[in-house]
Design an enzyme around this catalytic site. Structure first.
Site, PDB file in Angstrom:
ATOM      1  N   GLY A   9       0.830  -1.210   0.000  1.00  0.00           N
ATOM      2  CA  GLY A   9       0.000   0.000   0.000  1.00  0.00           C
ATOM      3  C   GLY A   9       0.861   1.255   0.000  1.00  0.00           C
ATOM      4  O   GLY A   9       0.406   2.332   0.395  1.00  0.00           O
ATOM      5  N   THR A 127      -6.971   0.694  12.275  1.00  0.00           N
ATOM      6  CA  THR A 127      -7.629   1.996  12.445  1.00  0.00           C
ATOM      7  C   THR A 127      -8.397   2.061  13.759  1.00  0.00           C
ATOM      8  O   THR A 127      -8.849   1.018  14.267  1.00  0.00           O
ATOM      9  CB  THR A 127      -8.605   2.240  11.268  1.00  0.00           C
ATOM     10  OG1 THR A 127      -9.469   3.321  11.592  1.00  0.00           O
ATOM     11  CG2 THR A 127      -9.481   1.025  10.988  1.00  0.00           C
ATOM     12  N   ASP A 128      -8.591   3.277  14.257  1.00  0.00           N
ATOM     13  CA  ASP A 128      -9.414   3.437  15.475  1.00  0.00           C
ATOM     14  C   ASP A 128     -10.861   3.019  15.230  1.00  0.00           C
ATOM     15  O   ASP A 128     -11.612   2.757  16.169  1.00  0.00           O
ATOM     16  CB  ASP A 128      -9.348   4.885  16.005  1.00  0.00           C
ATOM     17  CG  ASP A 128      -9.850   5.943  15.013  1.00  0.00           C
ATOM     18  OD1 ASP A 128     -10.184   5.593  13.865  1.00  0.00           O
ATOM     19  OD2 ASP A 128      -9.890   7.126  15.414  1.00  0.00           O
ATOM     20  N   GLU A 129     -11.243   2.954  13.942  1.00  0.00           N
ATOM     21  CA  GLU A 129     -12.653   2.664  13.638  1.00  0.00           C
ATOM     22  C   GLU A 129     -13.047   1.234  13.988  1.00  0.00           C
ATOM     23  O   GLU A 129     -14.231   0.916  14.048  1.00  0.00           O
ATOM     24  CB  GLU A 129     -12.948   2.972  12.170  1.00  0.00           C
ATOM     25  CG  GLU A 129     -12.715   4.436  11.853  1.00  0.00           C
ATOM     26  CD  GLU A 129     -13.303   4.870  10.526  1.00  0.00           C
ATOM     27  OE1 GLU A 129     -14.301   4.287  10.102  1.00  0.00           O
ATOM     28  OE2 GLU A 129     -12.736   5.799   9.925  1.00  0.00           O
ATOM     29  N   TYR A 151     -16.283  -1.207   6.024  1.00  0.00           N
ATOM     30  CA  TYR A 151     -14.838  -0.915   6.022  1.00  0.00           C
ATOM     31  C   TYR A 151     -14.204  -1.322   7.345  1.00  0.00           C
ATOM     32  O   TYR A 151     -13.221  -2.076   7.373  1.00  0.00           O
ATOM     33  CB  TYR A 151     -14.600   0.582   5.769  1.00  0.00           C
ATOM     34  CG  TYR A 151     -13.241   1.071   6.232  1.00  0.00           C
ATOM     35  CD1 TYR A 151     -12.080   0.626   5.614  1.00  0.00           C
ATOM     36  CD2 TYR A 151     -13.121   1.964   7.305  1.00  0.00           C
ATOM     37  CE1 TYR A 151     -10.828   1.062   6.053  1.00  0.00           C
ATOM     38  CE2 TYR A 151     -11.878   2.408   7.736  1.00  0.00           C
ATOM     39  CZ  TYR A 151     -10.732   1.950   7.114  1.00  0.00           C
ATOM     40  OH  TYR A 151      -9.503   2.363   7.542  1.00  0.00           O
ATOM     41  N   LYS A 155     -11.454  -4.219   8.374  1.00  0.00           N
ATOM     42  CA  LYS A 155     -10.190  -3.949   9.072  1.00  0.00           C
ATOM     43  C   LYS A 155     -10.084  -4.808  10.331  1.00  0.00           C
ATOM     44  O   LYS A 155      -9.013  -5.323  10.645  1.00  0.00           O
ATOM     45  CB  LYS A 155     -10.091  -2.463   9.438  1.00  0.00           C
ATOM     46  CG  LYS A 155      -9.947  -1.512   8.271  1.00  0.00           C
ATOM     47  CD  LYS A 155      -8.679  -1.727   7.464  1.00  0.00           C
ATOM     48  CE  LYS A 155      -7.409  -1.390   8.235  1.00  0.00           C
ATOM     49  NZ  LYS A 155      -6.204  -1.545   7.391  1.00  0.00           N
ATOM     50  N   LYS A 190     -11.628  11.911   1.027  1.00  0.00           N
ATOM     51  CA  LYS A 190     -11.752  12.016   2.480  1.00  0.00           C
ATOM     52  C   LYS A 190     -12.004  13.484   2.828  1.00  0.00           C
ATOM     53  O   LYS A 190     -11.597  14.384   2.088  1.00  0.00           O
ATOM     54  CB  LYS A 190     -10.478  11.514   3.174  1.00  0.00           C
ATOM     55  CG  LYS A 190     -10.030  10.120   2.724  1.00  0.00           C
ATOM     56  CD  LYS A 190     -10.742   9.013   3.456  1.00  0.00           C
ATOM     57  CE  LYS A 190     -10.529   7.649   2.809  1.00  0.00           C
ATOM     58  NZ  LYS A 190      -9.172   7.151   2.823  1.00  0.00           N
TER      59      LYS A 190
HETATM   60  N1  LIG Z   1      -6.588   7.743   6.346  1.00  0.00           N
HETATM   61  C1  LIG Z   1      -6.868   7.612   7.635  1.00  0.00           C
HETATM   62  O1  LIG Z   1      -7.393   8.541   8.273  1.00  0.00           O
HETATM   63  C2  LIG Z   1      -6.502   6.331   8.352  1.00  0.00           C
HETATM   64  C3  LIG Z   1      -6.586   6.313   9.754  1.00  0.00           C
HETATM   65  C4  LIG Z   1      -6.230   5.143  10.430  1.00  0.00           C
HETATM   66  C5  LIG Z   1      -5.815   4.037   9.722  1.00  0.00           C
HETATM   67  N2  LIG Z   1      -5.761   4.060   8.373  1.00  0.00           N
HETATM   68  C6  LIG Z   1      -5.291   2.857   7.675  1.00  0.00           C
HETATM   69  O2  LIG Z   1      -4.056   3.180   7.086  1.00  0.00           O
HETATM   70  C7  LIG Z   1      -3.890   2.453   5.871  1.00  0.00           C
HETATM   71  C8  LIG Z   1      -3.592   3.421   4.748  1.00  0.00           C
HETATM   72  O3  LIG Z   1      -4.686   4.323   4.631  1.00  0.00           O
HETATM   73  P1  LIG Z   1      -4.674   5.469   3.529  1.00  0.00           P
HETATM   74  O4  LIG Z   1      -5.542   6.552   4.013  1.00  0.00           O
HETATM   75  O5  LIG Z   1      -3.275   5.756   3.144  1.00  0.00           O
HETATM   76  O6  LIG Z   1      -5.416   4.709   2.327  1.00  0.00           O
HETATM   77  P2  LIG Z   1      -5.342   4.953   0.767  1.00  0.00           P
HETATM   78  O7  LIG Z   1      -6.661   4.500   0.252  1.00  0.00           O
HETATM   79  O8  LIG Z   1      -4.847   6.325   0.448  1.00  0.00           O
HETATM   80  O9  LIG Z   1      -4.204   3.944   0.277  1.00  0.00           O
HETATM   81  C9  LIG Z   1      -4.400   2.569   0.169  1.00  0.00           C
HETATM   82  C10 LIG Z   1      -3.360   2.045  -0.813  1.00  0.00           C
HETATM   83  O10 LIG Z   1      -3.521   0.620  -0.858  1.00  0.00           O
HETATM   84  C11 LIG Z   1      -3.467   0.226  -2.220  1.00  0.00           C
HETATM   85  N3  LIG Z   1      -4.240  -1.018  -2.347  1.00  0.00           N
HETATM   86  C12 LIG Z   1      -5.573  -1.175  -2.166  1.00  0.00           C
HETATM   87  N4  LIG Z   1      -5.908  -2.469  -2.357  1.00  0.00           N
HETATM   88  C13 LIG Z   1      -4.747  -3.121  -2.624  1.00  0.00           C
HETATM   89  C14 LIG Z   1      -4.426  -4.476  -2.890  1.00  0.00           C
HETATM   90  N5  LIG Z   1      -5.380  -5.428  -2.913  1.00  0.00           N
HETATM   91  N6  LIG Z   1      -3.127  -4.804  -3.110  1.00  0.00           N
HETATM   92  C15 LIG Z   1      -2.161  -3.856  -3.099  1.00  0.00           C
HETATM   93  N7  LIG Z   1      -2.403  -2.560  -2.868  1.00  0.00           N
HETATM   94  C16 LIG Z   1      -3.683  -2.202  -2.627  1.00  0.00           C
HETATM   95  C17 LIG Z   1      -4.087   1.376  -3.004  1.00  0.00           C
HETATM   96  O11 LIG Z   1      -3.699   1.351  -4.361  1.00  0.00           O
HETATM   97  C18 LIG Z   1      -3.543   2.562  -2.242  1.00  0.00           C
HETATM   98  O12 LIG Z   1      -2.291   2.960  -2.754  1.00  0.00           O
HETATM   99  C19 LIG Z   1      -5.180   1.670   5.659  1.00  0.00           C
HETATM  100  O13 LIG Z   1      -4.946   0.341   6.060  1.00  0.00           O
HETATM  101  C20 LIG Z   1      -6.189   2.351   6.563  1.00  0.00           C
HETATM  102  O14 LIG Z   1      -7.138   1.432   7.024  1.00  0.00           O
HETATM  103  C21 LIG Z   1      -6.090   5.194   7.662  1.00  0.00           C
END
Ligand SMILES: NC(=O)c1ccc[n+]([C@@H]2O[C@H](COP(=O)([O-])OP(=O)(O)OC[C@H]3O[C@@H](n4cnc5c(N)ncnc54)[C@H](O)[C@@H]3O)[C@@H](O)[C@H]2O)c1
Length: 344
Positions: A9, A127-129, A151, A155, A190
């Site tokens: 990711g 995630t906190d969710e 979602y 997670k 977002k």
């Molecule tokens: N954004 C937030 O506020 C937040 C808060 C807490 C936790 N998170 C967690 O952090 C992580 C990253 O979040 P983000 O906001 O950067 O998300 P994002 O959607 O910006 O990035 C996700 C990335 O994963 C890649 N991806 C998706 N499915 C895939 C697959 N099957 N194989 C390979 N790559 C794949 C996508 O191409 C993308 O680059 C996630 O796991 C999310 O649950 C996010």
């Protein structure tokens, strides 16, 4: 000893910021990014490191064992970090099934590869969710997981796979649960980048309900240092909350960004809440366990918000092609069309 990190990711928002952070702070290490480049993944997020000889990009899906094992065969990976996810609540409500491929099956495939090939650490970014919503107080790591959207249920499923692997096979798993993250390179679906990029185009900002939902905001660099701390100092088998300690309502954050951009509050358009009952009212995290490892957020919320807004102002060439793409416009039309009508 130099390390090789595989960041699944790594072309997404937090993953790419983590890749930048790690290469800046660990000159001896190599970082590999594995990413399927879904709508949310963007190679442009990795431009600052693309030509760095310590960096390498592998395209592919985490739930594909051929891809994952292929990388392990040619690289001596010491640390595997999983950021890959279908990460958007609203999209998960439109399609609650396909996210399971990435958020659950993908985690299991990565864990299995880590077990077969051996790694020093497997860090799963959650995630906190997963906790659900909370009226008062703050979630601790020992609280039950009570997700309320597809979602967050996905997670939580990924976390359960990681937990089981740790118990069944002693895979060296550590989990982080971060709060609402903001900063550069966040896909503009977002709340913050959606509203910033719309305000920059003088478009209406569709605010769910009364905007009274409370989120604990964390600047992406602080989220990355929290993950790095858990990676290096966390105890195997443990989960760590990574909270910013900045509780704000969505309305407060929206007003603040409009003030920074010097745009009128009349751009705010309150709309019915498409998430309905599934819209968690408040999240809050107790991050004392990670603080005990020496981590604390280093960025003041208001200064980080200004820096973020400025980044989007200065990087129109990054967001403009996204917001003008067919896929993005179709998503906005499908989700917000009924509320925005002609203003879309
Ligand atoms: N954004 C937030 O506020 C937040 C808060 C807490 C936790 N998170 C967690 O952090 C992580 C990253 O979040 P983000 O906001 O950067 O998300 P994002 O959607 O910006 O990035 C996700 C990335 O994963 C890649 N991806 C998706 N499915 C895939 C697959 N099957 N194989 C390979 N790559 C794949 C996508 O191409 C993308 O680059 C996630 O796991 C999310 O649950 C996010």
């Amino acid at each position: 000893m130099s390390r090789t990190l595989l960041v699944a990711g790594g072309a997404g928002f937090i993953g790419a910021n983590f890749v930048h952070y790690w290469l800046e702070n660990h000159p001896e290490d190599r970082v590999l990014a594995l990413d399927a480049l879904t709508y949310a993944g963007n190679p442009a997020n990795l431009l600052p490191v693309w030509n760095d000889p310590r960096f390498r990009f592998y395209p592919g899906r985490i739930e594909d064992p051929t891809v994952v094992n292929g990388i392990f065969r040619v690289e001596k990976i010491t640390h595997l970090l999983n950021f890959a996810a279908e990460s958007h609540n609203d999209r998960s409500l439109l399609d609650p099934v396909s996210l399971i491929n990435t958020n659950v099956t993908g985690v299991a495939v990565l864990l299995e590869a880590a077990r077969q090939h051996g790694v020093e650490r497997f860090l799963h970014v959650s995630t906190d969710e997963v906790y659900g919503e909370i009226g008062a107080g703050a979630f601790r790591e020992s609280d039950p997981l009570e997700p309320r959207t597809p979602y967050s249920a996905g997670k939580a499923g990924g976390e359960m796979m990681a937990r089981a692997h740790r118990i069944a096979y002693q895979t060296p798993v550590v989990i982080t649960r971060g709060s609402n993250t903001f900063g550069p390179y966040q896909y503009p679906e977002k709340l913050l980048p959606f509203f910033i990029t719309r305000a920059l185009q003088n478009r209406k900002l569709p605010l769910y309900g009364s905007g009274q939902q409370v989120r604990d905001w964390i600047f992406v660099r602080d989220h990355c240092t929290g993950i790095a701390t858990a990676l290096e100092r966390g105890a195997t088998g443990e989960a760590y909350n990574v909270g910013g300690g900045n509780e704000r309502t969505n309305l407060e954050v929206t007003r603040r960004l409009l003030a920074i951009l010097q745009k009128p509050e009349t751009l705010i358009q309150p709309i019915g809440d498409p998430r309905g009952e599934a819209h968690d009212r408040r999240y809050a995290l107790d991050s004392a366990k990670l603080h005990a490892l020496g981590w604390k957020p280093a960025h003041d919320f208001d200064a980080a918000l200004e820096r973020t807004v400025r980044w989007y102002v200065e990087h129109e060439s990054w967001w403009r092609p996204i917001v003008e793409s067919e896929g993005y416009r179709a998503f906005v039309a499908r989700y917000y069309g009924p509320y925005l009508g002609e203003e879309l």
